[in-house]
Design a protein around this motif. Structure first.
Motif, PDB file in Angstrom:
ATOM      1  N   GLY A 183       0.824  -1.200   0.000  1.00  0.00           N
ATOM      2  CA  GLY A 183       0.000   0.000   0.000  1.00  0.00           C
ATOM      3  C   GLY A 183       0.854   1.245   0.000  1.00  0.00           C
ATOM      4  O   GLY A 183       2.056   1.196   0.267  1.00  0.00           O
ATOM      5  N   PHE A 184       0.236   2.359  -0.335  1.00  0.00           N
ATOM      6  CA  PHE A 184       0.938   3.640  -0.325  1.00  0.00           C
ATOM      7  C   PHE A 184      -0.071   4.763  -0.176  1.00  0.00           C
ATOM      8  O   PHE A 184      -1.270   4.581  -0.407  1.00  0.00           O
ATOM      9  CB  PHE A 184       1.789   3.835  -1.576  1.00  0.00           C
ATOM     10  N   CYS A 185       0.411   5.916   0.236  1.00  0.00           N
ATOM     11  CA  CYS A 185      -0.441   7.099   0.314  1.00  0.00           C
ATOM     12  C   CYS A 185       0.434   8.342   0.206  1.00  0.00           C
ATOM     13  O   CYS A 185       1.647   8.280   0.352  1.00  0.00           O
ATOM     14  CB  CYS A 185      -1.269   7.128   1.598  1.00  0.00           C
ATOM     15  N   SER A 186      -0.217   9.442  -0.057  1.00  0.00           N
ATOM     16  CA  SER A 186       0.443  10.730  -0.143  1.00  0.00           C
ATOM     17  C   SER A 186      -0.247  11.672   0.832  1.00  0.00           C
ATOM     18  O   SER A 186      -1.479  11.736   0.863  1.00  0.00           O
ATOM     19  CB  SER A 186       0.345  11.260  -1.576  1.00  0.00           C
ATOM     20  N   LEU A 187       0.526  12.367   1.640  1.00  0.00           N
ATOM     21  CA  LEU A 187      -0.016  13.267   2.645  1.00  0.00           C
ATOM     22  C   LEU A 187       0.516  14.672   2.428  1.00  0.00           C
ATOM     23  O   LEU A 187       1.611  14.861   1.902  1.00  0.00           O
ATOM     24  CB  LEU A 187       0.360  12.783   4.055  1.00  0.00           C
ATOM     25  N   ASP A 188      -0.248  15.648   2.866  1.00  0.00           N
ATOM     26  CA  ASP A 188       0.122  17.050   2.719  1.00  0.00           C
ATOM     27  C   ASP A 188      -0.283  17.791   3.982  1.00  0.00           C
ATOM     28  O   ASP A 188      -1.228  17.401   4.667  1.00  0.00           O
ATOM     29  CB  ASP A 188      -0.595  17.646   1.503  1.00  0.00           C
ATOM     30  N   VAL A 189       0.398  18.880   4.288  1.00  0.00           N
ATOM     31  CA  VAL A 189       0.064  19.716   5.433  1.00  0.00           C
ATOM     32  C   VAL A 189      -0.703  20.936   4.953  1.00  0.00           C
ATOM     33  O   VAL A 189      -0.313  21.585   3.981  1.00  0.00           O
ATOM     34  CB  VAL A 189       1.338  20.148   6.195  1.00  0.00           C
ATOM     35  N   CYS A 190      -1.799  21.242   5.640  1.00  0.00           N
ATOM     36  CA  CYS A 190      -2.585  22.448   5.325  1.00  0.00           C
ATOM     37  C   CYS A 190      -1.909  23.661   5.959  1.00  0.00           C
ATOM     38  O   CYS A 190      -1.552  23.622   7.140  1.00  0.00           O
ATOM     39  CB  CYS A 190      -3.995  22.330   5.901  1.00  0.00           C
ATOM     40  N   ASN A 191      -1.725  24.727   5.187  1.00  0.00           N
ATOM     41  CA  ASN A 191      -1.207  25.984   5.705  1.00  0.00           C
ATOM     42  C   ASN A 191       0.052  25.790   6.557  1.00  0.00           C
ATOM     43  O   ASN A 191       0.095  26.213   7.709  1.00  0.00           O
ATOM     44  CB  ASN A 191      -2.289  26.712   6.509  1.00  0.00           C
ATOM     45  N   LEU A 192       1.050  25.159   6.005  1.00  0.00           N
ATOM     46  CA  LEU A 192       2.243  24.821   6.777  1.00  0.00           C
ATOM     47  C   LEU A 192       2.853  26.031   7.472  1.00  0.00           C
ATOM     48  O   LEU A 192       3.012  26.040   8.686  1.00  0.00           O
ATOM     49  CB  LEU A 192       3.306  24.155   5.896  1.00  0.00           C
ATOM     50  N   TYR A 193       3.219  27.047   6.733  1.00  0.00           N
ATOM     51  CA  TYR A 193       3.945  28.174   7.329  1.00  0.00           C
ATOM     52  C   TYR A 193       3.135  28.833   8.448  1.00  0.00           C
ATOM     53  O   TYR A 193       3.678  29.156   9.501  1.00  0.00           O
ATOM     54  CB  TYR A 193       4.301  29.215   6.272  1.00  0.00           C
ATOM     55  N   GLY A 194       1.863  29.026   8.231  1.00  0.00           N
ATOM     56  CA  GLY A 194       1.028  29.672   9.240  1.00  0.00           C
ATOM     57  C   GLY A 194       0.698  28.781  10.422  1.00  0.00           C
ATOM     58  O   GLY A 194       0.265  29.263  11.464  1.00  0.00           O
ATOM     59  N   SER A 195       0.919  27.472  10.299  1.00  0.00           N
ATOM     60  CA  SER A 195       0.569  26.518  11.359  1.00  0.00           C
ATOM     61  C   SER A 195       1.719  26.191  12.301  1.00  0.00           C
ATOM     62  O   SER A 195       1.483  25.653  13.383  1.00  0.00           O
ATOM     63  CB  SER A 195       0.079  25.208  10.743  1.00  0.00           C
ATOM     64  N   ILE A 196       2.916  26.462  11.919  1.00  0.00           N
ATOM     65  CA  ILE A 196       4.064  26.099  12.758  1.00  0.00           C
ATOM     66  C   ILE A 196       4.083  26.991  13.998  1.00  0.00           C
ATOM     67  O   ILE A 196       4.207  28.211  13.884  1.00  0.00           O
ATOM     68  CB  ILE A 196       5.387  26.228  11.985  1.00  0.00           C
ATOM     69  N   PRO A 197       3.954  26.393  15.187  1.00  0.00           N
ATOM     70  CA  PRO A 197       4.013  27.212  16.403  1.00  0.00           C
ATOM     71  C   PRO A 197       5.456  27.659  16.658  1.00  0.00           C
ATOM     72  O   PRO A 197       6.385  26.866  16.529  1.00  0.00           O
ATOM     73  CB  PRO A 197       3.522  26.264  17.491  1.00  0.00           C
ATOM     74  N   LEU A 198       5.631  28.907  16.994  1.00  0.00           N
ATOM     75  CA  LEU A 198       6.978  29.405  17.262  1.00  0.00           C
ATOM     76  C   LEU A 198       7.437  29.006  18.662  1.00  0.00           C
ATOM     77  O   LEU A 198       8.598  28.657  18.867  1.00  0.00           O
ATOM     78  CB  LEU A 198       7.028  30.923  17.090  1.00  0.00           C
ATOM     79  N   GLU A 199       6.538  29.051  19.620  1.00  0.00           N
ATOM     80  CA  GLU A 199       6.856  28.717  21.011  1.00  0.00           C
ATOM     81  C   GLU A 199       6.304  27.338  21.346  1.00  0.00           C
ATOM     82  O   GLU A 199       5.331  26.890  20.735  1.00  0.00           O
ATOM     83  CB  GLU A 199       6.251  29.754  21.963  1.00  0.00           C
ATOM     84  N   ASP A 200       6.913  26.677  22.336  1.00  0.00           N
ATOM     85  CA  ASP A 200       6.399  25.398  22.816  1.00  0.00           C
ATOM     86  C   ASP A 200       4.979  25.605  23.348  1.00  0.00           C
ATOM     87  O   ASP A 200       4.669  26.639  23.936  1.00  0.00           O
ATOM     88  CB  ASP A 200       7.277  24.843  23.940  1.00  0.00           C
ATOM     89  N   LYS A 201       4.138  24.598  23.151  1.00  0.00           N
ATOM     90  CA  LYS A 201       2.758  24.691  23.615  1.00  0.00           C
ATOM     91  C   LYS A 201       2.596  23.884  24.904  1.00  0.00           C
ATOM     92  O   LYS A 201       3.373  22.972  25.183  1.00  0.00           O
ATOM     93  CB  LYS A 201       1.806  24.180  22.534  1.00  0.00           C
ATOM     94  N   GLU A 202       1.568  24.225  25.658  1.00  0.00           N
ATOM     95  CA  GLU A 202       1.311  23.552  26.932  1.00  0.00           C
ATOM     96  C   GLU A 202       1.013  22.070  26.770  1.00  0.00           C
ATOM     97  O   GLU A 202       1.264  21.284  27.677  1.00  0.00           O
ATOM     98  CB  GLU A 202       0.150  24.230  27.664  1.00  0.00           C
ATOM     99  N   ASP A 203       0.494  21.665  25.607  1.00  0.00           N
ATOM    100  CA  ASP A 203       0.167  20.252  25.387  1.00  0.00           C
ATOM    101  C   ASP A 203       1.399  19.416  25.026  1.00  0.00           C
ATOM    102  O   ASP A 203       1.287  18.240  24.726  1.00  0.00           O
ATOM    103  CB  ASP A 203      -0.911  20.104  24.314  1.00  0.00           C
TER     104      ASP A 203
END
Length: 152
Positions: free
Chosen positions: A7-27
């Motif tokens: 099997g195989f699949c292709s994945l993509d990230v939505c809005n990569l640049y805008g989604s990357i958190p700059l600071e560590d998150k509480e979770d």
């Protein structure tokens, strides 16, 4: 990868640049600055910047990424979340950040995966019947709550 492809699949990230958190998150989601600091610590011996401390390097990256301002009709604006797409460092930072996510995907599965990626696009193939693409997608989305991975 041994054996035939099951099997195989292709994945993509939505809005990569805008989604990357700059600071560590509480979770527990790591932010870009801690990922970059770790990356620099691991590879600075291969650079001409080995005299910098990890925190000094992070400070320089932080300055470059958070000091961007754009003028529109005389009003200045700054990026509130994620990376500004026009920043020269953004593509490199996104590649390093996404590498951390993809390492997490690979280490989650006991079964052998063939994974190739380009920034936020990922092609995955496997040679066992034990891989469920829906589970793969779910795991990719659980590893980092800020990044939304979708089938491509």
């Amino acid at each position: 990868m041994d054996g035939s492809i099951k099997g195989f699949c292709s994945l993509d990230v939505c809005n990569l640049y805008g989604s990357i958190p700059l600071e560590d998150k509480e979770d527990g989601t790591p932010g870009l600055f801690s990922v970059i600091r770790e990356f620099f610590s691991n590879f600075k011996h291969n650079s001409c910047l080995q005299h910098l401390t990890d925190m000094d390097f992070e400070t320089l990256i932080r300055l470059c990424l958070t000091s961007d301002t754009i003028l529109i009709d005389g009003n200045s604006y700054t990026q509130k979340t994620g990376l500004a797409m026009g920043n020269n460092l953004a593509p490199t930072m996104a590649i390093i950040y996404m590498n951390k996510l993809y390492e997490g995907i690979l280490t989650t599965f006991d079964e052998p995966l063939y994974l190739k990626r380009y920034i936020d696009d990922m092609f995955v193939a496997w040679s066992t019947n034990d891989i469920d693409p829906t589970r793969l997608l779910k795991i990719a989305n659980e590893l980092n709550k800020s990044i939304r991975v979708i089938p491509h």
